[in-house]
Write a protein that holds these residues in place. Structure first.
Motif, PDB file in Angstrom:
ATOM      1  N   PRO A 277       6.885   4.884   6.323  1.00  0.00           N
ATOM      2  CA  PRO A 277       7.834   5.375   5.308  1.00  0.00           C
ATOM      3  C   PRO A 277       8.834   4.303   4.886  1.00  0.00           C
ATOM      4  CG  PRO A 277       7.673   6.939   7.120  1.00  0.00           C
ATOM      5  CD  PRO A 277       6.883   5.736   7.525  1.00  0.00           C
ATOM      6  N   ALA A 278       9.313   3.496   5.853  1.00  0.00           N
ATOM      7  CA  ALA A 278      10.285   2.447   5.502  1.00  0.00           C
ATOM      8  C   ALA A 278       9.655   1.463   4.532  1.00  0.00           C
ATOM      9  CB  ALA A 278      10.776   1.728   6.755  1.00  0.00           C
ATOM     10  N   ALA A 279       8.401   1.077   4.802  1.00  0.00           N
ATOM     11  CA  ALA A 279       7.724   0.126   3.922  1.00  0.00           C
ATOM     12  C   ALA A 279       7.538   0.729   2.529  1.00  0.00           C
ATOM     13  CB  ALA A 279       6.373  -0.269   4.512  1.00  0.00           C
ATOM     14  N   LEU A 280       7.143   2.005   2.473  1.00  0.00           N
ATOM     15  CA  LEU A 280       6.941   2.658   1.174  1.00  0.00           C
ATOM     16  C   LEU A 280       8.249   2.734   0.405  1.00  0.00           C
ATOM     17  CD1 LEU A 280       4.493   5.554   2.083  1.00  0.00           C
ATOM     18  CD2 LEU A 280       4.009   3.448   0.844  1.00  0.00           C
ATOM     19  N   LEU A 281       9.334   3.067   1.132  1.00  0.00           N
ATOM     20  CA  LEU A 281      10.640   3.180   0.479  1.00  0.00           C
ATOM     21  C   LEU A 281      11.064   1.834  -0.104  1.00  0.00           C
ATOM     22  CD1 LEU A 281      12.794   5.358   0.047  1.00  0.00           C
ATOM     23  CD2 LEU A 281      13.995   4.432   2.020  1.00  0.00           C
ATOM     24  N   VAL A 282      10.930   0.792   0.711  1.00  0.00           N
ATOM     25  CA  VAL A 282      11.306  -0.549   0.231  1.00  0.00           C
ATOM     26  C   VAL A 282      10.435  -0.929  -0.957  1.00  0.00           C
ATOM     27  CG1 VAL A 282      11.234  -2.998   0.818  1.00  0.00           C
ATOM     28  CG2 VAL A 282      12.271  -1.378   2.391  1.00  0.00           C
ATOM     29  N   ALA A 283       9.135  -0.637  -0.869  1.00  0.00           N
ATOM     30  CA  ALA A 283       8.234  -0.977  -1.967  1.00  0.00           C
ATOM     31  C   ALA A 283       8.650  -0.257  -3.242  1.00  0.00           C
ATOM     32  CB  ALA A 283       6.800  -0.601  -1.600  1.00  0.00           C
ATOM     33  N   TRP A 284       8.973   1.010  -3.087  1.00  0.00           N
ATOM     34  CA  TRP A 284       9.347   1.807  -4.257  1.00  0.00           C
ATOM     35  C   TRP A 284      10.653   1.310  -4.880  1.00  0.00           C
ATOM     36  CZ3 TRP A 284      13.259   5.724  -4.868  1.00  0.00           C
ATOM     37  CH2 TRP A 284      13.132   6.425  -6.059  1.00  0.00           C
ATOM     38  N   LEU A 285      11.667   1.068  -3.997  1.00  0.00           N
ATOM     39  CA  LEU A 285      12.960   0.592  -4.492  1.00  0.00           C
ATOM     40  C   LEU A 285      12.800  -0.750  -5.198  1.00  0.00           C
ATOM     41  CD1 LEU A 285      15.445   1.446  -1.608  1.00  0.00           C
ATOM     42  CD2 LEU A 285      15.461   2.334  -3.926  1.00  0.00           C
ATOM     43  N   THR A 286      12.035  -1.646  -4.578  1.00  0.00           N
ATOM     44  CA  THR A 286      11.861  -2.963  -5.175  1.00  0.00           C
ATOM     45  C   THR A 286      11.066  -2.860  -6.475  1.00  0.00           C
ATOM     46  OG1 THR A 286      11.681  -3.682  -2.898  1.00  0.00           O
ATOM     47  CG2 THR A 286      11.340  -5.350  -4.578  1.00  0.00           C
ATOM     48  N   ALA A 287      10.038  -2.029  -6.450  1.00  0.00           N
ATOM     49  CA  ALA A 287       9.196  -1.908  -7.638  1.00  0.00           C
ATOM     50  C   ALA A 287       9.991  -1.381  -8.822  1.00  0.00           C
ATOM     51  CB  ALA A 287       8.017  -0.985  -7.346  1.00  0.00           C
ATOM     52  N   SER A 288      10.926  -0.454  -8.559  1.00  0.00           N
ATOM     53  CA  SER A 288      11.674   0.117  -9.684  1.00  0.00           C
ATOM     54  C   SER A 288      12.636  -0.906 -10.277  1.00  0.00           C
ATOM     55  CB  SER A 288      12.425   1.365  -9.237  1.00  0.00           C
ATOM     56  OG  SER A 288      13.435   1.016  -8.340  1.00  0.00           O
ATOM     57  N   ARG A 289      12.920  -1.980  -9.557  1.00  0.00           N
ATOM     58  CA  ARG A 289      13.843  -2.973 -10.104  1.00  0.00           C
ATOM     59  C   ARG A 289      13.149  -4.263 -10.480  1.00  0.00           C
ATOM     60  NH1 ARG A 289      17.862  -1.052  -5.612  1.00  0.00           N
ATOM     61  NH2 ARG A 289      19.060   0.417  -6.850  1.00  0.00           N
ATOM     62  N   ARG A 290      12.071  -4.573  -9.786  1.00  0.00           N
ATOM     63  CA  ARG A 290      11.467  -5.888  -9.968  1.00  0.00           C
ATOM     64  C   ARG A 290      10.015  -5.835 -10.392  1.00  0.00           C
ATOM     65  NH1 ARG A 290      14.700 -10.540  -8.061  1.00  0.00           N
ATOM     66  NH2 ARG A 290      16.608  -9.519  -8.737  1.00  0.00           N
ATOM     67  N   GLY A 291       9.506  -4.646 -10.626  1.00  0.00           N
ATOM     68  CA  GLY A 291       8.106  -4.575 -11.016  1.00  0.00           C
ATOM     69  C   GLY A 291       7.200  -4.330  -9.818  1.00  0.00           C
ATOM     70  N   ARG A 292       5.987  -3.888 -10.138  1.00  0.00           N
ATOM     71  CA  ARG A 292       5.065  -3.405  -9.115  1.00  0.00           C
ATOM     72  C   ARG A 292       4.674  -4.476  -8.110  1.00  0.00           C
ATOM     73  NH1 ARG A 292       0.757   0.921 -10.915  1.00  0.00           N
ATOM     74  NH2 ARG A 292       2.252   2.576 -11.337  1.00  0.00           N
ATOM     75  N   ARG A 293       4.335  -5.654  -8.627  1.00  0.00           N
ATOM     76  CA  ARG A 293       3.897  -6.754  -7.779  1.00  0.00           C
ATOM     77  C   ARG A 293       4.862  -7.004  -6.632  1.00  0.00           C
ATOM     78  NH1 ARG A 293       1.033 -11.114  -9.856  1.00  0.00           N
ATOM     79  NH2 ARG A 293      -1.193 -10.647  -9.751  1.00  0.00           N
ATOM     80  N   THR A 294       6.115  -7.302  -7.013  1.00  0.00           N
ATOM     81  CA  THR A 294       7.132  -7.606  -6.013  1.00  0.00           C
ATOM     82  C   THR A 294       7.292  -6.447  -5.048  1.00  0.00           C
ATOM     83  OG1 THR A 294       8.222  -8.376  -8.003  1.00  0.00           O
ATOM     84  CG2 THR A 294       9.312  -8.848  -5.911  1.00  0.00           C
ATOM     85  N   GLY A 295       7.223  -5.214  -5.591  1.00  0.00           N
ATOM     86  CA  GLY A 295       7.359  -4.037  -4.747  1.00  0.00           C
ATOM     87  C   GLY A 295       6.294  -4.004  -3.670  1.00  0.00           C
ATOM     88  N   ALA A 296       5.052  -4.236  -4.083  1.00  0.00           N
ATOM     89  CA  ALA A 296       3.946  -4.205  -3.114  1.00  0.00           C
ATOM     90  C   ALA A 296       4.142  -5.291  -2.061  1.00  0.00           C
ATOM     91  CB  ALA A 296       2.617  -4.408  -3.844  1.00  0.00           C
ATOM     92  N   VAL A 297       4.577  -6.478  -2.509  1.00  0.00           N
ATOM     93  CA  VAL A 297       4.803  -7.569  -1.565  1.00  0.00           C
ATOM     94  C   VAL A 297       5.896  -7.184  -0.565  1.00  0.00           C
ATOM     95  CG1 VAL A 297       5.655  -9.931  -1.330  1.00  0.00           C
ATOM     96  CG2 VAL A 297       4.028  -9.358  -3.149  1.00  0.00           C
ATOM     97  N   ALA A 298       7.004  -6.637  -1.079  1.00  0.00           N
ATOM     98  CA  ALA A 298       8.118  -6.274  -0.186  1.00  0.00           C
ATOM     99  C   ALA A 298       7.664  -5.243   0.846  1.00  0.00           C
ATOM    100  CB  ALA A 298       9.285  -5.733  -1.005  1.00  0.00           C
ATOM    101  N   GLY A 299       6.915  -4.226   0.374  1.00  0.00           N
ATOM    102  CA  GLY A 299       6.414  -3.222   1.310  1.00  0.00           C
ATOM    103  C   GLY A 299       5.506  -3.840   2.355  1.00  0.00           C
ATOM    104  N   GLY A 300       4.656  -4.774   1.899  1.00  0.00           N
ATOM    105  CA  GLY A 300       3.756  -5.454   2.827  1.00  0.00           C
ATOM    106  C   GLY A 300       4.523  -6.253   3.862  1.00  0.00           C
ATOM    107  N   VAL A 301       5.596  -6.902   3.423  1.00  0.00           N
ATOM    108  CA  VAL A 301       6.405  -7.696   4.354  1.00  0.00           C
ATOM    109  C   VAL A 301       6.977  -6.799   5.443  1.00  0.00           C
ATOM    110  CG1 VAL A 301       8.560  -8.987   4.576  1.00  0.00           C
ATOM    111  CG2 VAL A 301       6.966  -9.532   2.733  1.00  0.00           C
TER     112      VAL A 301
END
Ligand SMILES: Nc1ncnc2c1ncn2[C@@H]1O[C@H](COP(=O)(O)OP(=O)(O)O)[C@@H](O)[C@H]1O
Ligand SMILES: [Mg+2]
Lengths: 540, 278
Positions: free
Chosen positions: A190-214
């Motif tokens: 859930p933490a990874a999904l949340l970070v991915a979602w938050l990042t994606a809504s501000r920086r676009g999908r790519r970055t979001g997926a990367v952040a969640g993966g990290v």
């Protein structure tokens, strides 16, 4: 007579006016006195309790000096520095919420999941979240306007039902997997999904997926490192996901958006560092610390009725959290739903209108019914009628849920009532249906008030003792509840039982210390309510 | 407009929102709204008494009269906002494009999508300026380019230049006059046929009020505007036709605005307009 008085005479103070003024001043003095009496007596009470729990007079003066140097002075200096700099204060508030909220979340998640068995919790969480995710995914893939909204709550209930069915057969084979994998699924994913979602809504999908993966990779790395070091990976994973990830995200966010205030991020670490540094100094230098009852033992060990210094209330803390948490799941949807019906849907006139009015009056009355009576109600309902075991979690949560239901309903109604009618009219005038008006305009406006009211109801419930006594929750128990149908235990009950202990160090040491723990739990809830109110309550 | 050719029109406009029927070229001033023997009661109290009135398409029609004479009630009957008041009872006909809006098969929600309303007190939603204007489009499931419509509506409401750089800030941060223009933009964004306005300038200062008056003039090119006003000069300035309501909820005189203000038939109307009472 008016002709004989000059204008200046009329403007001067007459005796009548002076008496009037004096009366006003006396009244004001009386009000101030009343306020002071109330506040001072509360302060004295709290001072007494914390003095008994903490026993500061048993500490050496060096101890005070050390903590003054490591904790008080740096915190004060930081506060003074931040006071005049709004940017710093903003960053500080955010960091505070992330760090202490994260610590709290880690603690609560770990102890609750650990008590209920990570395998069972994982199975329930998985089956409860899969169906709504599938429904949402279906909604996304079809172009046509689908009406999947109502399916979501239904699918969650179905998921929980399925989980109850398959839990028995599945949890055996699942037990082969290590515990930390369950925690990874429960917290890191859930933490990874949340970070991915938050990042994606501000920086676009790519970055979001990367952040969640990290985040996910970080969780795995923590697990590997713990296993290599020979410790159980469960707790490190929870701390990483619920504390390190939010703290890191907030730090990154503050540095990015609020560069001039980034010093504020240090705020919570000044306090944490001060405590840790002070503790290690006291330990190294062999400084005499207070002979306090508020020790790690009290918080992390289970009860010992013979030796006060060995007595702990860990099972009771976990028990209280589980009871109140499950109570919230039971009472909030019902209470909020009832309030929305009464406030937004029930007619004012006619038979149904009169029925609704009757209901409302009675609900207000129920809010004042003594809690002992709710205990009797719980006993009759869960023990006699439904035949549940004595003092189990479900009965305790249900009884307390009934107790706070009227409070939840009344406070939600109040929040809905405070939404200006102009807004509803505006929405209807745009051709919105009642449901659209509710969802788009009324509920968003009523959320802060509703949350504040409901969290205050939680704080009330966590301290309730009498109803639990009536439904025969065990006063002393040596392990936390292991499931919703296992026997419950709660902090206020343990305090109540210990207050009758023959040994004075229990009555005058452990009891006040446990009371402080209970107060801290309650204050944390109230603090959450205040934070939420301040965050959303800016519209007026 | 005859009954026969108007009936199918309401079918298409209310139920399917047919785009073509909107601003059909006019042969003459067509009647878009017609009330017949309209009585409205709040419980026992009668608020409107036998009001019959025809309102022309693309006219600005002003409703004037002393407080409590039923102007707002009349306005709320047209888009059925009165449905929300439980004690309110409506008798008689209100026809919109030839269809009685109180018929069982008319959905008030669909009706209000064709007849927008602007209230006396500006009531923007506590959302961003963009979301305020997009509100009607979103709830109606508009599939086109929402941002484009938002811009167009804000331009038509003469607000675009003032807010184009702050579309994401709250609508509540605007001044009163700007808020009211935002509400007008919100009302016209889903492209209704009629716009009802209930004393839209009475909570504003004179400068803000005159901006709205100019705006109403422009709106009349595309929409039918029905406006309640307390301000006689305003009615005289902006309206094509004026209806005078007097106490008891009766429509006393209804005619071209110039006629009403220069040579009213009724003595009571002349007294009211010249300020002898009211
Ligand atoms: N919601 C309501 N409930 C009961 N009576 C109402 C309501 N709204 C208006 N009325 C009554 O109807 C009459 C007409 O009101 P209204 O249409 O608001 O007048 P106006 O807009 O011309 O000032 C008044 O006597 C008023 O008291
Ligand atoms: Mg009015």
């Amino acid at each position: 007579m008016a002709t004989e008085e000059t204008t200046s005479d009329q403007l001067g103070q007459s005796t009548a006016l002076r008496i009037q003024q004096l009366k006003g001043q006396l009244f004001e003095v009386a009000l101030v006195a009343a306020t002071l009496v109330g506040i001072v007596s509360l302060l004295v009470l709290f001072a007494q309790i914390s003095n008994d729990a903490f026993r500061p007079r048993t500490a050496s003066s060096t101890w005070f000096l050390v903590y003054f140097g490591t904790l008080v002075a740096p915190t004060a200096a930081f506060t003074l520095y931040a006071r005049r700099r709004p940017a710093v204060r903003t960053a500080n508030a955010l960091a505070f919420a992330a760090v202490f909220g994260g610590l709290l979340l880690s603690f609560v998640t770990y102890v609750v999941v650990d008590a209920l068995s990570p395998y069972d919790v994982f199975i329930y969480a998985f089956f409860a979240s899969l169906p709504p995710v599938l429904v949402l995914a279906y909604d996304r893939t079809t172009d046509e306007r689908t009406y999947t909204g109502p399916l979501i709550p239904v699918s969650i209930i179905v998921g929980v039902g399925v989980a109850a069915l398959v839990d028995g057969p599945i949890s055996g084979p699942l037990g082969v997997a290590a515990e930390w994998i369950m925690y990874f699924g429960l917290v890191t994913v859930p933490a990874a999904l949340l970070v991915a979602w938050l990042t994606a809504s501000r920086r676009g999908r790519r970055t979001g997926a990367v952040a969640g993966g990290v985040v996910a990779a970080g969780g795995l790395a923590v697990a590997v490192a713990s296993i290599a070091a020979g410790v159980d990976a469960s707790l490190p994973i929870v701390v990483f996901s619920a504390f390190a990830v939010p703290t890191g995200y907030v730090t990154w966010w503050s540095v990015k958006t609020n560069p001039e205030g980034r010093v504020g991020i240090a705020g919570p670490f000044v306090i944490l560092g001060g405590v840790l540094l002070g503790a290690s100094l006291v330990d190294r230098l062999g400084i005499e610390s207070p002979d306090s009852y508020l020790t790690p033992t009290l918080i992390l060990e289970s009860w010992d009725g013979l030796t006060a210094s060995n007595a702990g209330v860990y099972p009771q803390i976990v028990g209280s959290i589980i009871i109140v948490g499950f109570m919230a799941v039971l009472a909030f949807p019902v209470g909020i739903g009832a309030a929305i019906y009464l406030e937004e849907y029930a007619p004012d006139t006619g038979l149904r209108g009169r029925l609704a009015t009757l209901l409302e009056v009675n609900i207000s009355n129920l809010a004042g019914v003594p809690s002992v009576v709710y205990g009797l109600l719980g006993l009759a309902l869960f023990r006699r009628t439904l035949g549940f075991g004595t003092g189990i979690v479900v009965s305790a949560a249900g009884t307390l849920g009934l107790l706070i239901l009227p409070i939840v309903i009344v406070s939600t109604q109040e929040a809905l009532r405070s939404v200006p009618n102009d807004l509803r009219q505006g929405s209807y005038g745009m051709g919105a249906s009642r449901w659209q008006t509710l969802r788009e305009v009324v509920l968003p406006e009523a959320i802060p008030g509703t949350l504040t009211g409901t969290i205050l109801a939680l704080a009330r419930a966590i301290g309730e003792t009498a109803p639990l006594v009536i439904i025969a929750v065990a006063t002393t128990k040596y392990s936390p509840p292991s499931g919703l149908f296992s026997s419950a235990t709660a902090l206020p009950l343990q305090i109540f039982a210990a207050s009758a202990n023959a040994k004075p160090e229990f009555r005058h040491g452990v009891v006040p210390a446990a009371a402080v723990v209970l107060l801290v739990l309650m204050l944390l809830m109230n603090a959450t309510a205040i934070v939420i109110r301040n965050k959303y309550g800016r519209t007026n | 407009m005859s009954e026969s050719d108007s009936s199918p029109k309401i079918q298409t406009t209310i139920e399917t929102g047919d785009e073509e029927s909107r601003h059909a070229p006019l042969n003459a001033r067509d009647t878009v709204i017609e009330t017949r023997d309209l009585d409205v009661y709040y419980g026992e109290e009668q608020a409107l008494d036998g009001v019959s009135m025809e309102i022309n398409e693309h006219d600005v029609t002003a409703l004037i009269g002393p407080s409590g004479c039923g102007k707002s009630t009349f306005l709320r009957c047209i888009n059925r906002m009165n449905d929300m008041i439980e004690v309110c009872r409506v008798e008689g006909d209100v026809e919109f494009g030839g269809k009685n809006v109180y018929d069982d098969d008319v959905d008030p929600v669909a009706l209000r999508r064709k007849i927008g309303i602007v209230f006396q007190k500006p009531n923007p939603f506590p959302k961003s300026i963009r979301d305020n204007v997009a509100y009607g489009l979103k709830i109606q499931g508009y599939e086109g380019d929402i941002d484009e419509r938002v811009e167009e509506s804000l331009k038509r409401a003469a607000l675009w230049d003032e807010v184009k750089d702050q579309l994401d800030s709250s609508g509540l941060d605007l001044s009163g006059g700007q808020q009211q223009r935002l509400c007008i933009a919100r009302a016209i964004a889903p492209d209704p046929e009629v716009i009802l306005m209930d004393e839209p300038t009475s909570a504003l200062d004179p400068v803000a009020a005159s901006k709205i008056e100019d705006l109403i003039d422009d709106l009349a090119e595309e929409y039918t505007v029905i406006i309640v006003t307390h301000n006689m000069q305003q009615a005289a300035r902006i309206s094509d036709r004026t209806a005078v309501f007097l106490t008891g909820g009766r429509l006393v005189e209804y005619d071209d605005t110039t006629k009403i203000f220069e040579d009213p038939e009724e003595q009571r109307v002349e007294d009211y307009i010249t300020g002898k009472f009211g």
